[in-house]
Design an enzyme around this catalytic site. Sequence first.
Site, PDB file in Angstrom:
ATOM      1  N   ASP A  50      42.003  42.192  37.586  1.00  0.00           N
ATOM      2  CA  ASP A  50      42.309  42.179  38.813  1.00  0.00           C
ATOM      3  C   ASP A  50      41.067  41.123  39.516  1.00  0.00           C
ATOM      4  OD1 ASP A  50      44.294  43.736  39.150  1.00  0.00           O
ATOM      5  OD2 ASP A  50      43.095  45.374  40.199  1.00  0.00           O
ATOM      6  N   LYS A  72      45.756  40.635  42.579  1.00  0.00           N
ATOM      7  CA  LYS A  72      46.454  40.828  43.982  1.00  0.00           C
ATOM      8  C   LYS A  72      45.632  41.255  44.957  1.00  0.00           C
ATOM      9  CE  LYS A  72      49.027  44.543  42.912  1.00  0.00           C
ATOM     10  NZ  LYS A  72      49.569  45.134  44.280  1.00  0.00           N
ATOM     11  N   MET A 183      39.907  49.506  51.896  1.00  0.00           N
ATOM     12  CA  MET A 183      40.729  48.674  52.681  1.00  0.00           C
ATOM     13  C   MET A 183      40.982  49.145  53.988  1.00  0.00           C
ATOM     14  SD  MET A 183      43.851  48.739  49.483  1.00  0.00           S
ATOM     15  CE  MET A 183      43.543  50.572  49.105  1.00  0.00           C
TER      16      MET A 183
END
Length: 271
Positions: A50, A72, A183
């Site tokens: 990632d 991503k 996030m």
Amino acid sequence: MSFESSIPESVLVPFAPGSVWLAGSGPGDPGLLTLLALQGLRQADVIVHDALVAERIMALASPSARLEFAGKRGGRPSAHQDDITNRLIELAKEGHRVLRLKGGDPFVFGRGGEEAQALAAHGIPFRIVPGITSGIAGPAYAGIPATHRDTNQAVILATGHSLGGGPDWRALAATKAPLILYMGWKALPTIAAELMAGGLSADTPVGVVTEATTANQKSLVTSLGTCVADLAASGLEPPAIIVIGEMVRLRPALDWLPGQMALQNARENNG
Ligand code: SAH
């Protein structure tokens, strides 16, 4: 030095061809890798990683390993989750030793569960290698303990990503347990407003740690009522862990990283 000689024999685990290790790389500092993740990096034929996996960690991969980026990252064009899982299955069926490496811990807001489900459904043997999650290590590197007897007997790990509905912020606020947000950057205006509507006071301390455990780590202490404006004015950028709760007040005494950096610099300057 062979990788076997660098790992104590009692923790050596062979990586079987045709299998997948779904591993966490920790939050960035290579010192926070587990011995199993390091063995994965040294033994894998292919490493599917990632964006959140730090460069200094990828540098530990065996020189013969093929690296595949499966980045991503919110907002940017990115590999589709199905493409990634299909690729893992394909590589394993070809007989490769496949290391699927994710930032932090693969089972904490990392979609590792979904990838493991797909591997299981296709009969691919796999091992889960937990990693140190950024939500615990990030605050620790900024002198903020996830729990402390004086402040909290519980802590909530939550995602600020609203795909799948997102948490009921008012209900979480009602528990009075501190929150550690992954996030949470983009939705912070909504999250802060909802938490206050749910009963958290505007002066609840908020700690923000960006690029935690890397050389670029930065942090900021603010409050629930002012965090959105303070963050906008700060020049900080994600990825960030946001801690909302009384344990943030412990930071001034526990902020150990600058002292360690000073010691290290002094040692280097003295030759
Ligand atoms: N599985 C990962 C989390 C993936 S979700 C883990 O266990 O850490 C991605 C979010 O993790 C980012 O948006 C950010 O909130 C957080 N994150 C991951 N690495 C980080 C780091 N080094 N510093 C700050 N936040 C980080």
